[in-house]
Design an enzyme around this catalytic site. Structure first.
Site, PDB file in Angstrom:
ATOM      1  CG  HIS A  99      -0.379  -0.193   2.530  1.00 26.05           C
ATOM      2  ND1 HIS A  99       0.150  -1.399   2.956  1.00 26.05           N
ATOM      3  CD2 HIS A  99      -0.207   0.668   3.558  1.00 26.05           C
ATOM      4  CE1 HIS A  99       0.613  -1.271   4.184  1.00 26.05           C
ATOM      5  NE2 HIS A  99       0.415  -0.020   4.574  1.00 26.05           N
ATOM      6  CG  HIS A 101       1.152   5.288   3.845  1.00 24.38           C
ATOM      7  ND1 HIS A 101       0.308   5.194   4.929  1.00 24.38           N
ATOM      8  CD2 HIS A 101       1.871   4.139   3.837  1.00 24.38           C
ATOM      9  CE1 HIS A 101       0.518   4.045   5.549  1.00 24.38           C
ATOM     10  NE2 HIS A 101       1.469   3.386   4.913  1.00 24.38           N
TER      11      HIS A 101
END
Ligand SMILES: [Zn+2]
Length: 148
Positions: A99, A101
């Protein structure tokens, strides 16, 4: 139970979803470092960037730019955004599923950022935070839908 981001990508867990396509789900971090902290989560369970399929890896930066523009046009991170992948357990990667950010920043907010780094997982003010996350999600969903 499988990993939390696989469960979100498979619609088995709720999330403040902003956008989805065949490779990625974009959502708000429920433990935001700063307001409107967004995560771009891969659909495939790839622990590290090197594990992600080549086509998704190539698309990631373009989608990141699109989300960054949406954040800025909604008034978040106008003067600065941290774009960050924690790639591996020693890098503060709390969920071993890729992921990226996007953390909107403001001039002079470093003390607040450092404080959140220490306190973000504590159950303080969750009710107020949840209301804020819902407002931000509605706003950002609209901006992203218009930018497609
Ligand atoms: Zn996963």
């Amino acid at each position: 139970m499988d990993c939390v981001f696989c469960a979100i990508a498979g619609n088995r867990l709720p999330a403040h979803r902003l956008y989805e396509d065949e490779d990625f789900v974009v959502l708000l971090d429920i433990f935001p470092m700063r307001p409107a902290h967004v995560l771009i989560v891969s659909r495939e369970h790839a622990p590290l960037l090197k594990d992600l399929s080549g086509s998704a890896r190539e698309r990631l930066l373009g989608l990141t730019e699109r989300v960054a523009l949406a954040l800025r046009s909604a008034g978040y991170g106008v003067d600065g955004l941290n774009l960050l992948i924690n790639d591996g357990p020693a890098s503060n990667q709390h969920v071993p599923h890729l992921h990226l950010h996007l953390i909107p920043r403001r001039s002079g907010d470093l003390p607040r950022l450092l404080w959140r780094l220490l306190t973000r997982f504590l159950p303080l003010g969750r009710g107020r935070l949840e209301a804020r996350l819902q407002r931000q999600a509605e706003q950002l969903r609209d901006v992203l839908a218009r930018s497609s």
